[in-house]
Motif scaffolding. Structure first.
Motif, PDB file in Angstrom:
ATOM      1  N   ALA A 141     -80.314  26.199   7.964  1.00  0.00           N
ATOM      2  CA  ALA A 141     -79.645  27.335   7.329  1.00  0.00           C
ATOM      3  C   ALA A 141     -80.484  27.852   6.175  1.00  0.00           C
ATOM      4  O   ALA A 141     -81.146  27.079   5.473  1.00  0.00           O
ATOM      5  N   PHE A 142     -80.444  29.163   5.977  1.00  0.00           N
ATOM      6  CA  PHE A 142     -81.241  29.801   4.916  1.00  0.00           C
ATOM      7  C   PHE A 142     -80.318  30.504   3.931  1.00  0.00           C
ATOM      8  O   PHE A 142     -79.399  31.233   4.328  1.00  0.00           O
ATOM      9  N   SER A 143     -80.559  30.291   2.637  1.00  0.00           N
ATOM     10  CA  SER A 143     -79.786  30.954   1.590  1.00  0.00           C
ATOM     11  C   SER A 143     -80.737  31.498   0.537  1.00  0.00           C
ATOM     12  O   SER A 143     -81.386  30.726  -0.174  1.00  0.00           O
ATOM     13  N   ALA A 144     -80.826  32.835   0.446  1.00  0.00           N
ATOM     14  CA  ALA A 144     -81.674  33.442  -0.579  1.00  0.00           C
ATOM     15  C   ALA A 144     -81.216  33.085  -1.992  1.00  0.00           C
ATOM     16  O   ALA A 144     -82.045  32.719  -2.835  1.00  0.00           O
ATOM     17  N   PRO A 145     -79.905  33.132  -2.290  1.00  0.00           N
ATOM     18  CA  PRO A 145     -79.477  32.788  -3.654  1.00  0.00           C
ATOM     19  C   PRO A 145     -79.808  31.354  -4.049  1.00  0.00           C
ATOM     20  O   PRO A 145     -80.084  31.078  -5.224  1.00  0.00           O
ATOM     21  N   LEU A 146     -79.798  30.429  -3.078  1.00  0.00           N
ATOM     22  CA  LEU A 146     -80.060  29.026  -3.398  1.00  0.00           C
ATOM     23  C   LEU A 146     -81.549  28.683  -3.351  1.00  0.00           C
ATOM     24  O   LEU A 146     -81.944  27.612  -3.812  1.00  0.00           O
ATOM     25  N   GLY A 147     -82.367  29.558  -2.779  1.00  0.00           N
ATOM     26  CA  GLY A 147     -83.810  29.333  -2.842  1.00  0.00           C
ATOM     27  C   GLY A 147     -84.487  28.891  -1.568  1.00  0.00           C
ATOM     28  O   GLY A 147     -85.595  28.361  -1.619  1.00  0.00           O
ATOM     29  N   GLY A 148     -83.874  29.105  -0.406  1.00  0.00           N
ATOM     30  CA  GLY A 148     -84.544  28.765   0.846  1.00  0.00           C
ATOM     31  C   GLY A 148     -83.640  28.035   1.819  1.00  0.00           C
ATOM     32  O   GLY A 148     -82.437  28.303   1.914  1.00  0.00           O
ATOM     33  N   MET A 149     -84.230  27.080   2.536  1.00  0.00           N
ATOM     34  CA  MET A 149     -83.475  26.324   3.533  1.00  0.00           C
ATOM     35  C   MET A 149     -82.547  25.337   2.829  1.00  0.00           C
ATOM     36  O   MET A 149     -82.906  24.747   1.808  1.00  0.00           O
ATOM     37  N   VAL A 150     -81.343  25.193   3.371  1.00  0.00           N
ATOM     38  CA  VAL A 150     -80.347  24.314   2.758  1.00  0.00           C
ATOM     39  C   VAL A 150     -79.726  23.396   3.803  1.00  0.00           C
ATOM     40  O   VAL A 150     -79.664  23.727   4.989  1.00  0.00           O
ATOM     41  N   CYS A 151     -79.265  22.234   3.337  1.00  0.00           N
ATOM     42  CA  CYS A 151     -78.651  21.236   4.212  1.00  0.00           C
ATOM     43  C   CYS A 151     -77.215  21.650   4.556  1.00  0.00           C
ATOM     44  O   CYS A 151     -76.652  22.553   3.919  1.00  0.00           O
ATOM     45  N   CYS A 188     -83.975  20.574   1.258  1.00  0.00           N
ATOM     46  CA  CYS A 188     -82.886  21.442   0.825  1.00  0.00           C
ATOM     47  C   CYS A 188     -83.216  22.043  -0.539  1.00  0.00           C
ATOM     48  O   CYS A 188     -83.540  21.321  -1.489  1.00  0.00           O
ATOM     49  N   ALA A 189     -83.119  23.370  -0.632  1.00  0.00           N
ATOM     50  CA  ALA A 189     -83.463  24.060  -1.867  1.00  0.00           C
ATOM     51  C   ALA A 189     -82.488  23.755  -2.994  1.00  0.00           C
ATOM     52  O   ALA A 189     -82.830  23.922  -4.167  1.00  0.00           O
ATOM     53  N   ARG A 190     -81.289  23.263  -2.674  1.00  0.00           N
ATOM     54  CA  ARG A 190     -80.282  23.017  -3.705  1.00  0.00           C
ATOM     55  C   ARG A 190     -80.240  21.560  -4.150  1.00  0.00           C
ATOM     56  O   ARG A 190     -80.297  21.264  -5.338  1.00  0.00           O
ATOM     57  N   CYS A 191     -80.167  20.628  -3.178  1.00  0.00           N
ATOM     58  CA  CYS A 191     -79.999  19.216  -3.544  1.00  0.00           C
ATOM     59  C   CYS A 191     -81.236  18.375  -3.291  1.00  0.00           C
ATOM     60  O   CYS A 191     -81.299  17.229  -3.710  1.00  0.00           O
ATOM     61  N   GLY A 192     -82.226  18.939  -2.584  1.00  0.00           N
ATOM     62  CA  GLY A 192     -83.462  18.217  -2.328  1.00  0.00           C
ATOM     63  C   GLY A 192     -83.424  17.289  -1.137  1.00  0.00           C
ATOM     64  O   GLY A 192     -84.394  16.541  -0.899  1.00  0.00           O
ATOM     65  N   ALA A 193     -82.329  17.295  -0.377  1.00  0.00           N
ATOM     66  CA  ALA A 193     -82.244  16.425   0.798  1.00  0.00           C
ATOM     67  C   ALA A 193     -83.380  16.735   1.762  1.00  0.00           C
ATOM     68  O   ALA A 193     -83.719  17.899   2.002  1.00  0.00           O
ATOM     69  N   ALA A 194     -83.962  15.663   2.303  1.00  0.00           N
ATOM     70  CA  ALA A 194     -85.116  15.829   3.196  1.00  0.00           C
ATOM     71  C   ALA A 194     -84.765  16.680   4.413  1.00  0.00           C
ATOM     72  O   ALA A 194     -83.694  16.528   5.001  1.00  0.00           O
ATOM     73  N   GLY A 195     -85.673  17.586   4.754  1.00  0.00           N
ATOM     74  CA  GLY A 195     -85.463  18.461   5.908  1.00  0.00           C
ATOM     75  C   GLY A 195     -86.135  17.924   7.148  1.00  0.00           C
ATOM     76  O   GLY A 195     -86.547  16.758   7.171  1.00  0.00           O
ATOM     77  N   PRO A 196     -86.211  18.713   8.193  1.00  0.00           N
ATOM     78  CA  PRO A 196     -85.892  20.145   8.213  1.00  0.00           C
ATOM     79  C   PRO A 196     -84.388  20.430   8.273  1.00  0.00           C
ATOM     80  O   PRO A 196     -83.612  19.603   8.732  1.00  0.00           O
ATOM     81  N   HIS A 197     -84.010  21.638   7.787  1.00  0.00           N
ATOM     82  CA  HIS A 197     -82.632  22.091   7.831  1.00  0.00           C
ATOM     83  C   HIS A 197     -82.568  23.406   8.602  1.00  0.00           C
ATOM     84  O   HIS A 197     -83.594  24.049   8.828  1.00  0.00           O
TER      85      HIS A 197
END
Length: 249
Positions: free
Chosen positions: A173-183, A162-171
């Protein structure tokens, strides 16, 4: 006392990003140099047929240049070709539009971040060389370059954790403002959910895993291209004019 002529003279390798006419015979050249960042310089007389180095100062060409520092614009006094990529690229519209998007990106990135100039120079020259040789599909070379250029500029996307919290992926959802894939916990409302294959392709383009990238399907290439364009636009805070002309298979 003003510096002497010799003190103002320097040499550097450079890739030509853009040119425009000045007067009847001169051009202003926007360069990305290896050691001096982005430079704008005047090339005198290059539009004359008798010019000794006009062809070496066309867009997408790489040259060893001698320049003189000026108050607002430097002056090109010598040019020795090092990478004659312009001819092969200009001969194919698809490659030309991709190269134009890459050089526009390099110009925007190095205009605001001179410190990464050497890394951005090496990245762009490598991408132009690969494009001129047709090593891979032009759109794949472009998206790989864009992701790497943004990473070099300090905006490395995450396609695993996860680009925001670092939770292990894969995830998923994608968020450009947050920096990539997110949980799921960090996912903003309305975030796109790209296909698993698209996320794998994005990771391959970022890391240079060309075996995976070359084997990707057209539908996933198109989805990846849309996400890369959105990520680029968000972080540059502007739309690339040349990107809309890129042909997508």
């Amino acid at each position: 006392m003003a510096p002497s002529f010799a003190a103002r003279t320097y040499r550097d390798d450079a890739v030509v990003l853009r040119t425009h006419k000045l007067g009847e015979a001169d051009r202003i050249i926007t360069l990305l140099t290896k050691h001096h960042g982005q430079v704008r310089a005047v090339a005198k007389g290059v539009r004359r047929t008798s010019s000794r180095f006009g062809a070496r100062l066309e867009p997408f060409m790489v040259a060893d240049l001698q320049l003189i520092s000026g108050r607002s614009l430097d002056i090109v006094t010598q040019a020795v070709a090092k990478g004659a990529y312009g001819g092969a690229i200009a001969a194919d519209y698809g490659r030309y539009t991709v190269a134009a998007a890459m050089t526009e990106t390099a110009e925007k990135l190095t205009d605001v971040d001179g410190e990464s100039g050497t890394a951005q120079y090496n990245l762009l020259v490598g991408a132009l060389a690969s494009l001129s040789r047709s090593d891979h599909a032009p759109e794949l070379i472009l998206d790989s370059y864009l992701l790497r250029a943004l990473s070099t500029g300090g905006w490395a996307p995450s396609f695993t954790d996860c680009a925001r919290c670092g939770a292990a992926g894969p995830h998923n959802a994608f968020s450009a403002p947050l920096g990539g894939m997110v949980c799921p916990d960090c996912r903003p409302p309305g975030s796109p959910a790209p296909a698993v294959e698209t996320v794998l392709l994005l990771g391959a383009l970022l890391t240079g895993n060309w075996a995976t990238a070359d084997a990707s399907a057209t539908v996933h290439r198109r989805e990846a291209a849309g996400l890369v364009a959105g990520y680029l636009q968000w972080h540059l805070e502007r739309v690339l004019k040349s990107l809309k002309h890129v042909e997508r298979t």
